[in-house]
Every structure is written in C-alpha cells, then in structure tokens.
Design an enzyme around this catalytic site. Structure first.
Site, PDB file in Angstrom:
ATOM      1  N   ASN A 167       0.790  -1.238   0.000  1.00  0.00           N
ATOM      2  CA  ASN A 167       0.000   0.000   0.000  1.00  0.00           C
ATOM      3  C   ASN A 167       0.814   1.276   0.000  1.00  0.00           C
ATOM      4  OD1 ASN A 167       0.350  -1.243   2.707  1.00  0.00           O
ATOM      5  ND2 ASN A 167      -0.437   0.706   3.423  1.00  0.00           N
ATOM      6  N   GLN A 195      -5.377  -3.585  -1.564  1.00  0.00           N
ATOM      7  CA  GLN A 195      -4.948  -2.608  -2.580  1.00  0.00           C
ATOM      8  C   GLN A 195      -4.987  -3.167  -3.998  1.00  0.00           C
ATOM      9  OE1 GLN A 195      -4.299   0.612  -2.285  1.00  0.00           O
ATOM     10  NE2 GLN A 195      -4.300   0.814  -0.067  1.00  0.00           N
ATOM     11  N   SER A 215     -11.399  -4.535   1.051  1.00  0.00           N
ATOM     12  CA  SER A 215     -12.046  -3.373   1.652  1.00  0.00           C
ATOM     13  C   SER A 215     -12.793  -2.593   0.574  1.00  0.00           C
ATOM     14  CB  SER A 215     -10.973  -2.500   2.316  1.00  0.00           C
ATOM     15  OG  SER A 215     -11.526  -1.284   2.717  1.00  0.00           O
ATOM     16  N   HIS A 217     -13.954   0.772   0.662  1.00  0.00           N
ATOM     17  CA  HIS A 217     -13.720   2.205   0.412  1.00  0.00           C
ATOM     18  C   HIS A 217     -12.476   2.475  -0.432  1.00  0.00           C
ATOM     19  CE1 HIS A 217     -10.419   3.250   3.331  1.00  0.00           C
ATOM     20  NE2 HIS A 217     -10.824   2.132   3.904  1.00  0.00           N
ATOM     21  N   CYS A 347      -3.236   5.677   7.708  1.00  0.00           N
ATOM     22  CA  CYS A 347      -3.369   5.480   9.154  1.00  0.00           C
ATOM     23  C   CYS A 347      -2.093   5.871   9.880  1.00  0.00           C
ATOM     24  CB  CYS A 347      -3.713   4.029   9.453  1.00  0.00           C
ATOM     25  SG  CYS A 347      -2.524   2.895   8.770  1.00  0.00           S
TER      26      CYS A 347
HETATM   27  N1  PLP Z   1      -4.768  -3.435   4.168  1.00  0.00           N
HETATM   28  C1  PLP Z   1      -4.251  -2.542   3.332  1.00  0.00           C
HETATM   29  C2  PLP Z   1      -3.201  -2.961   2.373  1.00  0.00           C
HETATM   30  C3  PLP Z   1      -4.691  -1.215   3.341  1.00  0.00           C
HETATM   31  O1  PLP Z   1      -4.151  -0.328   2.508  1.00  0.00           O
HETATM   32  C4  PLP Z   1      -5.695  -0.860   4.271  1.00  0.00           C
HETATM   33  C5  PLP Z   1      -6.154   0.548   4.377  1.00  0.00           C
HETATM   34  O2  PLP Z   1      -5.379   1.445   4.633  1.00  0.00           O
HETATM   35  C6  PLP Z   1      -6.232  -1.835   5.113  1.00  0.00           C
HETATM   36  C7  PLP Z   1      -5.739  -3.115   5.035  1.00  0.00           C
HETATM   37  C8  PLP Z   1      -7.305  -1.510   6.099  1.00  0.00           C
HETATM   38  O3  PLP Z   1      -8.550  -1.402   5.452  1.00  0.00           O
HETATM   39  P1  PLP Z   1      -9.767  -0.590   6.120  1.00  0.00           P
HETATM   40  O4  PLP Z   1      -9.442   0.858   5.978  1.00  0.00           O
HETATM   41  O5  PLP Z   1     -10.958  -1.008   5.309  1.00  0.00           O
HETATM   42  O6  PLP Z   1      -9.866  -1.029   7.513  1.00  0.00           O
END
Ligand code: PLP
Length: 396
Positions: A167, A195, A215, A217, A347
């Site tokens: 990501n 991703q 995911s 969004h 995050c």
């Molecule tokens: N895994 C990856 C590779 C991500 O980029 C993200 C989001 O930043 C997540 C997991 C977490 O997903 P969510 O935002 O739906 O909790």
C-alpha cells in the site's frame, strides 16, 4: 477563479463511484435488484422484509464472488479491511490451537515485514498465545522473493501472510508463487488483497490462497464494509462472537446496503481496469515520474518501475523519495496549493516516525523522511498530473 482541487490519494480512499452513490442514495435506489433499500429488514428475519434483505445480501455476495472468482460460500462480509485481516490471522491461529492443541499445532508464523498494520499487529499479537512470529524482509525493490520465503519456511510454519499489492510502495507480489511454496511445506497462505482489488487480475482460484481480505472504500464503494475469503478446509475459530451471522464466522447484523455498494464498486472497478483504465493510469504514472525526475535531481522513485507495467506495480501508484524536505511539509504545502497526497499509509500520517514499510526495505531514515505517495484514480487527468508536477517543483 479558484482552480479545481486535485485528489491524488486514492490508495487511502477512493471517492464514492457515482454509480454506487446513485444505487445507495439515488431516487431509484436498489432498482436493479428489484428492491428498495428503504424497505429492507434484518437479513436474519424470517418475514418478507428480512427475506428481501437476505436475497439482496446474497446477490451482493454472488456479484463479489464472481469478480474474485471464488465460491460465494467462502466469502464473508464484515466491516472493512482491518477487521477482515485481524479475523483471518487470529481466527486461523485460534483454529489451529483448538484443532491440534498447543503441543501438536504448528506454532510458527511468517509475516511480511511491510504488511499493513492490520495484518502485522494481528500477527505480532499471536506471540501472546505462544506463537513464534517471524518477519519476512522484502528486498530493496519492495518484494518478498521466493528464495527468502523458502529459507524461512519451517516444518512447523502454520501460516504465511504476504499482501498482494504493497500500500505504500505499490509493488505487486508473486502471490501464486509464494502460496505454492508455502503449501509445499503444509503451511497456509493468507493475503491482504485490499490494494489489489479492482486494479489487478484477482482470481483467487489461480492464486491458490487459503484466505484473503478486501475493503470497499479503497475502490469507490461505501466506507465501513469489507469482506474476507476463507477456504472451508481451514481450521478456524471466529474472533467476533454473537448471533452467528455470516455462517457463524462473523457475527453481527450485516450491512446489506454496504455489501451491495461494495459489490457494485468491485464490478465497476474491475471492468474499468480490464477495459483499459489500468493502462491509462500507468501512462499517467510513468509521465509523472519522468517529468519529476527530469526536472529535479532531488526526486527519485522509491522502487524501480518498468514503464507501462500494470501487473507487477500498481498502475496508478507512485512512491517518491524527495531529498531535503520532510513528508509532512510537502503534504501541507501541497494541500495549500490544492493537492491531496500522502506520505505513506493514511493510518500512519500522524506519526513522525519513518514508515515501517520503508525501513523494512532498507531505505535509510534520512531518505524515508522525504517520502511521498501519489496514487491516481479514475478521475485523474493529464492536466492534474502536469499541475501536480509544477506544484511539487515549486515547493522544493
Ligand atoms: N490493508 C491494506 C493494504 C490497506 O491499505 C488498508 C487501508 O489502509 C487496510 C488493510 C485496512 O482497510 P480498512 O481501511 O478497510 O480497515
């Protein structure tokens, strides 16, 4: 006249697709499923409104399973990528302990050092249960090699976790090869495909993974919805207990409109990429990189990207190291100029520490402080990229 704002952080979240917005909020909501979302009951209720919700939910599951080329029976809806990742990693570990007991279970877990914290922290938490958790270091090009996995695998390795598309870096891993290698020693293979969904061919059957997470969004679906794939044959103990929804693996009343919007986004994004959106974004990415590195010797791509590549690097994803300026400074200055970009994972943007992803690939702390992630999307135009190039150069 104020110039248009340019959003270049699709890897953090992709704006809701207009079709999904129309489906969930438009006057004809749910029309394509012959049901009004306004009239949906609880998908577990026996009466008509409940049955309608159940049918809608199962249609969403079928649609998503078709995109992923997996069995709908092995696909479970939940609240997002983080929950899906934690559910899988912890659920598999608890499942092994329950089935084999601590003395007989495989107690070694391998996790890529550059995993998203959703996977990484879940894997590390298994130490409390007595598991030995080892991190697999990627190479300087942002990839987990078959050789590194081969030398780390042990007869007692329970599971290996490697994400499909990184990501921050945008690098795509050889999931099919890594999963086959893990299986050759009897280990399970879990992949965070958050991703990659929509942007890469994602045929779970071909990948041979035992578990994967997604995911909504990130692909223009609604927030707060996700899904995980889990093979029936994997010993598993759910972490969220309650009413036993989602075939007892993920309790909690299902978000039916969310699932519907998520499945539609997955269909639309996958179809768009297959029809040339991936190649279009790769062209923009390549031009952006070429323009930036030609104009300034302070800018370089963090990992090598072969021009036109849409399979081993995410098409619209660019990660840069910029010398002599910090990520936060760039982000805030670019924000003032009308551009939304990030320094790494969304995050982690509040953290001043260099990203664990960059550290894992061997990039120096000094270089990591100038990290910039630009991720393009369906609305990104050539003009957006040219304006961004000028803006970034103007703040250096
Ligand atoms: N895994 C990856 C590779 C991500 O980029 C993200 C989001 O930043 C997540 C997991 C977490 O997903 P969510 O935002 O739906 O909790």
């Amino acid at each position: 006249m104020m110039s248009k704002r340019v959003f270049l952080d699709y890897a953090a979240t992709a704006p809701l697709l207009p079709e999904v917005h129309e489906l969930l909020c438009g006057a004809s909501s749910g029309a394509s499923f012959g049901a009004s979302l306004l009239g949906l009951g609880n998908a577990s209720s026996l009466y008509r409104e409940g049955r309608l919700a159940r049918e809608t939910l199962e249609q969403a599951r079928l649609n998503l399973a078709e995109v992923l080329r997996c069995s709908p029976q092995e696909l479970y809806f939940c609240s997002g990528g983080t929950e899906a990742a934690g559910t899988l990693v912890e659920g598999i570990a608890h499942g092994a302990l329950e089935k084999f007991g601590k003395n007989q279970a495989r107690m070694h877990v391998l996790c890529a050092a550059f995993e998203h914290h959703a996977v990484l922290n879940s894997a590390l938490s298994l130490k409390r249960l007595g598991f030995e958790v080892e991190l697999l270091r990627p190479n300087r090009e942002g990839r987990i090699t078959l050789e590194s996995l081969e030398s780390a695998l042990r007869p007692d390795t329970l599971m290996v976790a490697v994400m499909l598309a990184q990501n921050e870096l945008g690098t795509v891993q050889d999931i099919a090869g890594l999963a086959a290698l893990a299986h050759s020693t009897g280990a399970l293979f879990v992949s965070d495909c958050v991703q990659g969904l929509g942007k890469l061919p994602l045929y779970l059957a071909d990948f041979g993974v035992d578990a994967a997470c997604f995911s909504s969004h990130k692909i223009g679906g609604p927030f707060g919805v996700g899904a995980f794939f889990l093979r029936h044959s994997v010993p598993f103990l759910p972490r969220q207990l309650g009413g036993g929804q989602e075939r007892k693996l993920r309790s909690g009343t299902q978000d039916v409109p969310g699932a519907l919007g998520f499945a539609l986004a997955a269909q639309l994004e996958t179809a768009a990429f297959a029809a040339g959106e991936g190649a279009r974004q790769a062209l923009l990415r390549d031009k952006l990189l070429a323009d930036l590195v030609t104009a300034s010797n302070r800018i370089r791509s963090t990992v090598p990207i072969a021009a036109g590549n849409i399979t081993s690097h995410l098409p619209g994803h660019l990660h840069l190291l910029v010398q002599g300026i910090e990520s936060q400074t760039m982000i805030l200055k670019l924000d003032e100029l009308g551009f939304a970009v990030s320094g790494g994972a969304a995050c982690s943007t509040n953290s001043l520490d260099p990203s664990h992803v960059l550290m894992s690939t061997g990039i120096s702390k000094d270089d990591a402080y100038g990290a910039l992630r630009i991720s393009l999307g369906r609305n990104t135009t050539v003009e957006d990229c040219s304006r961004f190039t000028k803006a970034l150069l103007s703040i250096l």
